[in-house]
Scaffold this motif. Structure first.
Motif, PDB file in Angstrom:
ATOM      1  N   TYR A 200       4.319   6.145   9.036  1.00  0.00           N
ATOM      2  CA  TYR A 200       4.550   4.706   9.177  1.00  0.00           C
ATOM      3  C   TYR A 200       3.261   3.905   9.305  1.00  0.00           C
ATOM      4  N   ASN A 201       2.193   4.544   9.699  1.00  0.00           N
ATOM      5  CA  ASN A 201       0.913   3.875   9.916  1.00  0.00           C
ATOM      6  C   ASN A 201       1.009   2.769  10.965  1.00  0.00           C
ATOM      7  N   ILE A 202       1.740   3.062  12.032  1.00  0.00           N
ATOM      8  CA  ILE A 202       1.859   2.095  13.134  1.00  0.00           C
ATOM      9  C   ILE A 202       1.376   2.722  14.438  1.00  0.00           C
ATOM     10  N   ASN A 203       0.514   3.750  14.306  1.00  0.00           N
ATOM     11  CA  ASN A 203      -0.107   4.415  15.447  1.00  0.00           C
ATOM     12  C   ASN A 203       0.910   5.001  16.423  1.00  0.00           C
ATOM     13  N   LEU A 204       1.875   5.730  15.854  1.00  0.00           N
ATOM     14  CA  LEU A 204       2.879   6.393  16.690  1.00  0.00           C
ATOM     15  C   LEU A 204       2.230   7.500  17.509  1.00  0.00           C
ATOM     16  N   PRO A 205       2.577   7.608  18.767  1.00  0.00           N
ATOM     17  CA  PRO A 205       2.025   8.687  19.585  1.00  0.00           C
ATOM     18  C   PRO A 205       2.724  10.014  19.266  1.00  0.00           C
ATOM     19  N   GLY A 206       2.081  11.102  19.641  1.00  0.00           N
ATOM     20  CA  GLY A 206       2.767  12.383  19.558  1.00  0.00           C
ATOM     21  C   GLY A 206       2.261  13.299  18.478  1.00  0.00           C
ATOM     22  N   TYR A 207       3.160  14.156  18.002  1.00  0.00           N
ATOM     23  CA  TYR A 207       2.804  15.253  17.104  1.00  0.00           C
ATOM     24  C   TYR A 207       2.235  14.803  15.778  1.00  0.00           C
ATOM     25  N   VAL A 208       2.537  13.589  15.352  1.00  0.00           N
ATOM     26  CA  VAL A 208       2.136  13.122  14.036  1.00  0.00           C
ATOM     27  C   VAL A 208       0.627  13.237  13.838  1.00  0.00           C
ATOM     28  N   LYS A 209      -0.144  12.984  14.867  1.00  0.00           N
ATOM     29  CA  LYS A 209      -1.593  12.991  14.756  1.00  0.00           C
ATOM     30  C   LYS A 209      -2.153  14.375  14.445  1.00  0.00           C
ATOM     31  N   LYS A 210      -1.354  15.414  14.639  1.00  0.00           N
ATOM     32  CA  LYS A 210      -1.800  16.763  14.292  1.00  0.00           C
ATOM     33  C   LYS A 210      -1.967  16.904  12.783  1.00  0.00           C
ATOM     34  N   TYR A 211      -1.193  16.160  12.013  1.00  0.00           N
ATOM     35  CA  TYR A 211      -1.124  16.355  10.573  1.00  0.00           C
ATOM     36  C   TYR A 211      -1.817  15.266   9.760  1.00  0.00           C
ATOM     37  N   PHE A 212      -1.876  14.054  10.253  1.00  0.00           N
ATOM     38  CA  PHE A 212      -2.485  12.948   9.517  1.00  0.00           C
ATOM     39  C   PHE A 212      -2.758  11.789  10.458  1.00  0.00           C
TER      40      PHE A 212
ATOM     41  N   GLU B 225      -5.540  -1.122   3.790  1.00  0.00           N
ATOM     42  CA  GLU B 225      -5.828  -0.851   2.375  1.00  0.00           C
ATOM     43  C   GLU B 225      -5.910   0.648   2.101  1.00  0.00           C
ATOM     44  N   ASP B 226      -6.400   1.439   3.054  1.00  0.00           N
ATOM     45  CA  ASP B 226      -6.437   2.895   2.888  1.00  0.00           C
ATOM     46  C   ASP B 226      -5.027   3.481   2.898  1.00  0.00           C
ATOM     47  N   TYR B 227      -4.207   2.974   3.799  1.00  0.00           N
ATOM     48  CA  TYR B 227      -2.822   3.435   3.879  1.00  0.00           C
ATOM     49  C   TYR B 227      -2.075   3.119   2.585  1.00  0.00           C
ATOM     50  N   LEU B 228      -2.224   1.894   2.083  1.00  0.00           N
ATOM     51  CA  LEU B 228      -1.516   1.508   0.863  1.00  0.00           C
ATOM     52  C   LEU B 228      -1.999   2.320  -0.338  1.00  0.00           C
ATOM     53  N   GLU B 229      -3.278   2.640  -0.398  1.00  0.00           N
ATOM     54  CA  GLU B 229      -3.796   3.475  -1.487  1.00  0.00           C
ATOM     55  C   GLU B 229      -3.220   4.891  -1.385  1.00  0.00           C
ATOM     56  N   ASP B 230      -3.089   5.409  -0.185  1.00  0.00           N
ATOM     57  CA  ASP B 230      -2.489   6.716   0.038  1.00  0.00           C
ATOM     58  C   ASP B 230      -1.035   6.720  -0.455  1.00  0.00           C
ATOM     59  N   ILE B 231      -0.286   5.696  -0.105  1.00  0.00           N
ATOM     60  CA  ILE B 231       1.108   5.575  -0.554  1.00  0.00           C
ATOM     61  C   ILE B 231       1.161   5.432  -2.074  1.00  0.00           C
ATOM     62  N   ARG B 232       0.265   4.624  -2.634  1.00  0.00           N
ATOM     63  CA  ARG B 232       0.215   4.426  -4.089  1.00  0.00           C
ATOM     64  C   ARG B 232       0.032   5.770  -4.804  1.00  0.00           C
ATOM     65  N   ASP B 233      -0.892   6.598  -4.327  1.00  0.00           N
ATOM     66  CA  ASP B 233      -1.127   7.910  -4.948  1.00  0.00           C
ATOM     67  C   ASP B 233       0.126   8.778  -4.899  1.00  0.00           C
ATOM     68  N   ARG B 234       0.819   8.755  -3.777  1.00  0.00           N
ATOM     69  CA  ARG B 234       2.026   9.565  -3.619  1.00  0.00           C
ATOM     70  C   ARG B 234       3.159   9.062  -4.523  1.00  0.00           C
ATOM     71  N   LEU B 235       3.283   7.750  -4.639  1.00  0.00           N
ATOM     72  CA  LEU B 235       4.319   7.197  -5.512  1.00  0.00           C
ATOM     73  C   LEU B 235       4.067   7.553  -6.978  1.00  0.00           C
ATOM     74  N   ARG B 236       2.821   7.509  -7.404  1.00  0.00           N
ATOM     75  CA  ARG B 236       2.488   7.882  -8.787  1.00  0.00           C
ATOM     76  C   ARG B 236       2.918   9.318  -9.083  1.00  0.00           C
ATOM     77  N   GLU B 237       2.644  10.211  -8.143  1.00  0.00           N
ATOM     78  CA  GLU B 237       3.038  11.605  -8.335  1.00  0.00           C
ATOM     79  C   GLU B 237       4.552  11.759  -8.324  1.00  0.00           C
ATOM     80  N   CYS B 238       5.225  11.008  -7.471  1.00  0.00           N
ATOM     81  CA  CYS B 238       6.695  11.053  -7.441  1.00  0.00           C
ATOM     82  C   CYS B 238       7.260  10.655  -8.790  1.00  0.00           C
ATOM     83  N   VAL B 239       6.751   9.578  -9.357  1.00  0.00           N
ATOM     84  CA  VAL B 239       7.241   9.117 -10.662  1.00  0.00           C
ATOM     85  C   VAL B 239       6.928  10.154 -11.739  1.00  0.00           C
ATOM     86  N   ARG B 240       5.775  10.766 -11.674  1.00  0.00           N
ATOM     87  CA  ARG B 240       5.399  11.773 -12.674  1.00  0.00           C
ATOM     88  C   ARG B 240       6.381  12.940 -12.690  1.00  0.00           C
TER      89      ARG B 240
END
Length: 127
Positions: free
Chosen positions: A37-49, A56-71
């Motif tokens: 979500y990129n809203i600084n959730l506490p807990g286990y999430v920080k272990k992975y990303f 702008e970094d978050y949106l670029e990350d999502i953009r890359d993932r969406l491109r692969e999904c469409v592919r």
């Protein structure tokens, strides 16, 4: 990694971008994704990303993932994107840019967050 497979159906578990890059183009019927979500959730999430990227970094990350999904998504395939409603509002322009059509916006109340589920499909080739 392949998590489960039965009668021609497979479920993959892992980093979305890494797993998608392993799949052939137009080979997936349905994608269900719940990006961070990129809203600084506490807990286990920080272990992975990082859940507190610059916007702008978050949106670029999502953009890359969406491109692969469409592919990897078949022409008649579908996709559900689950995320926090305010975040989904920010990424809506990226969906069309990636070649996805918003079919409807579904809201579901949960005990921690209101998450929204967005059914999507690919744009017709002529669009």
């Amino acid at each position: 990694m392949l998590y489960w497979k039965k009668k021609g159906h497979s479920i993959y578990l892992g980093d979305c971008l890494k797993e998608l890059k392993k799949l052939p183009s137009e080979s997936v019927d349905l994608i269900i994704t719940d990006p961070h979500y990129n809203i600084n959730l506490p807990g286990y999430v920080k272990k992975y990303f990082s859940d507190n990227q610059k916007r702008e970094d978050y949106l670029e990350d999502i953009r890359d993932r969406l491109r692969e999904c469409v592919r990897v998504l078949k022409k008649e395939g579908g996709m559900y994107l689950i995320n926090y409603p305010e975040v989904n509002a920010r990424i809506l322009p990226l969906l069309e840019e990636a070649g996805l059509i918003l079919r409807r916006w579904l809201d579901r109340k949960s005990t921690r967050l209101n998450s929204s589920h967005i059914p999507l499909s690919r744009m017709p080739s002529s669009a």
